[in-house]
Design a protein around this motif. Sequence first.
Motif, PDB file in Angstrom:
ATOM      1  N   LYS A 156     -58.536  16.769 133.825  1.00 39.63           N
ATOM      2  CA  LYS A 156     -57.370  16.569 132.965  1.00 39.63           C
ATOM      3  C   LYS A 156     -56.722  17.913 132.594  1.00 39.63           C
ATOM      4  N   TYR A 157     -57.558  18.922 132.300  1.00 46.20           N
ATOM      5  CA  TYR A 157     -57.024  20.250 131.977  1.00 46.20           C
ATOM      6  C   TYR A 157     -56.259  20.825 133.168  1.00 46.20           C
ATOM      7  N   SER A 160     -52.925  18.928 133.739  1.00 47.59           N
ATOM      8  CA  SER A 160     -51.933  19.259 132.712  1.00 47.59           C
ATOM      9  C   SER A 160     -51.294  20.604 133.012  1.00 47.59           C
ATOM     10  N   ALA A 161     -52.123  21.580 133.406  1.00 48.57           N
ATOM     11  CA  ALA A 161     -51.601  22.911 133.729  1.00 48.57           C
ATOM     12  C   ALA A 161     -50.715  22.885 134.964  1.00 48.57           C
ATOM     13  N   PRO A 165     -48.404  14.573 134.863  1.00 49.76           N
ATOM     14  CA  PRO A 165     -48.491  13.862 133.577  1.00 49.76           C
ATOM     15  C   PRO A 165     -49.884  13.284 133.353  1.00 49.76           C
ATOM     16  N   ILE A 166     -50.428  13.479 132.139  1.00 54.39           N
ATOM     17  CA  ILE A 166     -51.755  12.968 131.810  1.00 54.39           C
ATOM     18  C   ILE A 166     -51.666  12.097 130.566  1.00 54.39           C
ATOM     19  N   GLU A 168     -53.259  10.779 126.810  1.00 55.77           N
ATOM     20  CA  GLU A 168     -53.951  11.405 125.691  1.00 55.77           C
ATOM     21  C   GLU A 168     -55.405  10.964 125.634  1.00 55.77           C
ATOM     22  N   GLU A 236     -60.290   7.995 125.990  1.00 56.76           N
ATOM     23  CA  GLU A 236     -58.848   8.149 126.135  1.00 56.76           C
ATOM     24  C   GLU A 236     -58.141   6.857 125.750  1.00 56.76           C
ATOM     25  N   TYR A 321     -49.328   8.165 134.627  1.00 58.58           N
ATOM     26  CA  TYR A 321     -50.164   9.212 134.055  1.00 58.58           C
ATOM     27  C   TYR A 321     -51.404   9.386 134.923  1.00 58.58           C
TER      28      TYR A 321
END
Length: 711
Positions: A156-157, A160-161, A165-166, A168, A236, A321
């Motif tokens: 996920k990290y 995101s970088a 799209p991810i 929450e 999540e 996502y």
Amino acid sequence: MAAILLKVPTLQGLKIFQQKLVWTKGSVRLASAGQGRIEKVLIANRGEIACRVMRTAKKMGVRSVAVYSEADRHSMHVAMADEAYHIGPAASQQSYLSMEKVLEVAKASGSHAVHPGYGFLSENTEFAEACKQEGIIFIGPPSSAIRDMGIKSTSKYIMSAAGVPIIEGYHGEDQSDEKLQAEAVRIGYPVMIKAVRGGGGKGMRIARSGADFLEQLESARREARKSFNDDVMLVEKFVEDPRHVEVQVFGDQHGNVVYLFERDCSVQRRHQKIIEEAPGPGISPEVRRRLGEAAVKAAQAVNYVGAGTVEFIMDAQHNFYFMEMNTRLQVEHPVSEMITGTDLVEWQLRVAAGERLPLLQDDIELMGHSFEARIYAEDPDNDFMPGAGPLLHLSTPQADDCTRIETGVREGDEVSAHYDPMIAKLVVWGEDRSAALKKLRFCLRQYNIVGLSTNIDFLLSLSGHPEFEAGNVTTSFIPQHYADLFPAPRAPSRATLCQAALGLILRERAHTRDFAHASGDPFSPFASSSGRRLNILYSRKMTLQLGDKKVELVVTYKPDGTFSMEVEGQLFHVKGEVETEGGATFLHCSVDGVKSRPKLVILDNTVHLFSMEGSAQVSLPVPKHLVGVSGSGAQGGTLAPMTGTIEKVLVKAGDKVEAGDPLMMMIAMKMEHTIRAPKAGVIKKVFFKEGSQANRHAALVEFEQEEDSEE
């Protein structure tokens, strides 16, 4: 030499098979970069994926090496391989999951590469590294990509970088119950609890409120420990009624990454897919492009090489996502092959050998529509309870350019309790979604299995649902349409009972002919079962069993070889004969002038009829003196719903329980099942210890006998 792009139409003239070719000295050969050499490949897997890889390997002239457990000694993938090596007992931890044993075979066989298939060692970082250290090509991505994408919190990290799209969630190191529950409250219920490793729906639970969070968390942890030996969890936000849309990506060692469009895998049970299709229904070209580009970004972020799948959750507005990336070939990869005219296993072998991708993005065309239906040994009417047992009869539709049967079993084989209960994947292609769906249903009716429960009738019900036909699919499809998908069972019609009776009578005649020929006096009247009588018509009663109900038929034999059959006061005129075609037996019959030709299978005094209208099962009742006593004296107790391992025993003799209380945890077919008390009472005896094996219908616990109340 000049590279050309060959486009060869199929028999339908609609699909395109694309491959780079080199013309040299009047002959055609496949282009090769020559960085690696793969002349022999070990498939570190079993069942249908092992057979799938072997078919492509043989086509390419690559020798295949199989490994097998004791349970798979006579399996199809062992028979297909050029070489096969025994690597241990049935338990996967001691065979297919043993890196040391697999690598020993790879070295002993002189294999240049290992193809891990899916499941088992396919997403194991340590195994990929071990192959590299031994100088054996691992047909998959770099171990760093497996590691980064295999841990959901890390992935996920990274996503995101990379601008993907991810959704929450909490992916932190604090794994205490209190912290995870606090994060669930912060995110807002409902939440999805997921194991950070693995896939395939294992270690996943939905908590809809704080009241059931801890119970779902512990269940997810147990399953994750069993499946991945890691119980670290993430939490999540759970998107209500989402679609599960995934994109097939492929990268090479030269920095090229492409996407081969999306697949919709929304229709699931127990977070596992049942029907997949490509492309996704109702997805616009613009959303399709954005999905593909996001998936390529995800692959590029981890320097991905080989076949991979980027999975997305999509809401009703088609916002998507990132969910996870599967760093391997997916079970449902054939639907992507069918709409692009590619062989992804061939791509895997070529890319692993150092070649460039055979096609770049602009070369890949989307053609038509494809469905894949997973055929499982399971009972949909009993919460999809997985099953095991012999395939006493197995017949399939004819494979062709538009129909693929991906399987690892044959008639007579056994679906083992030790592994996934999937029997086969039925894959079809059509010019559009409607044509492909019609083809799927036609082929499902021709997929006939006797010997264990399957989900074929359920697949027919699901694929024929109006909302599915309209493409309105979500991951909640089955619970939303439960009443339609699980209608009350209908008894066979009276005409079907006549067909079953006719099949039994014709079998009697065949047995009589065989007896007469064997007797040495084929014309003896004592060997006849024709029903012929002088000056009188012969009538007999036949009793057929329909579940718990018995139905009587009065059958009258007529001189012209036909029959009249009276069923529940209604009279039918019946005639017919048995025909054999392509190894299958058909009942060519007429009931009151209505002609039909169902497939006929009679095993153990049970008649199975398969037709385009569906299937029916009619039995002869078993005499009481032949009925065995089941169980082991645990009358009023609980029986094992399947063959499996007792993971946890929650009660002991003397315990008082209420109806619905958990008694044991069983692991079977890679799934965890809770065995609950059928009634309130006192436990008299527990028959199994933790870690022991229990066969289907074995007595698990016995209750104290209830004393008669005094008046």
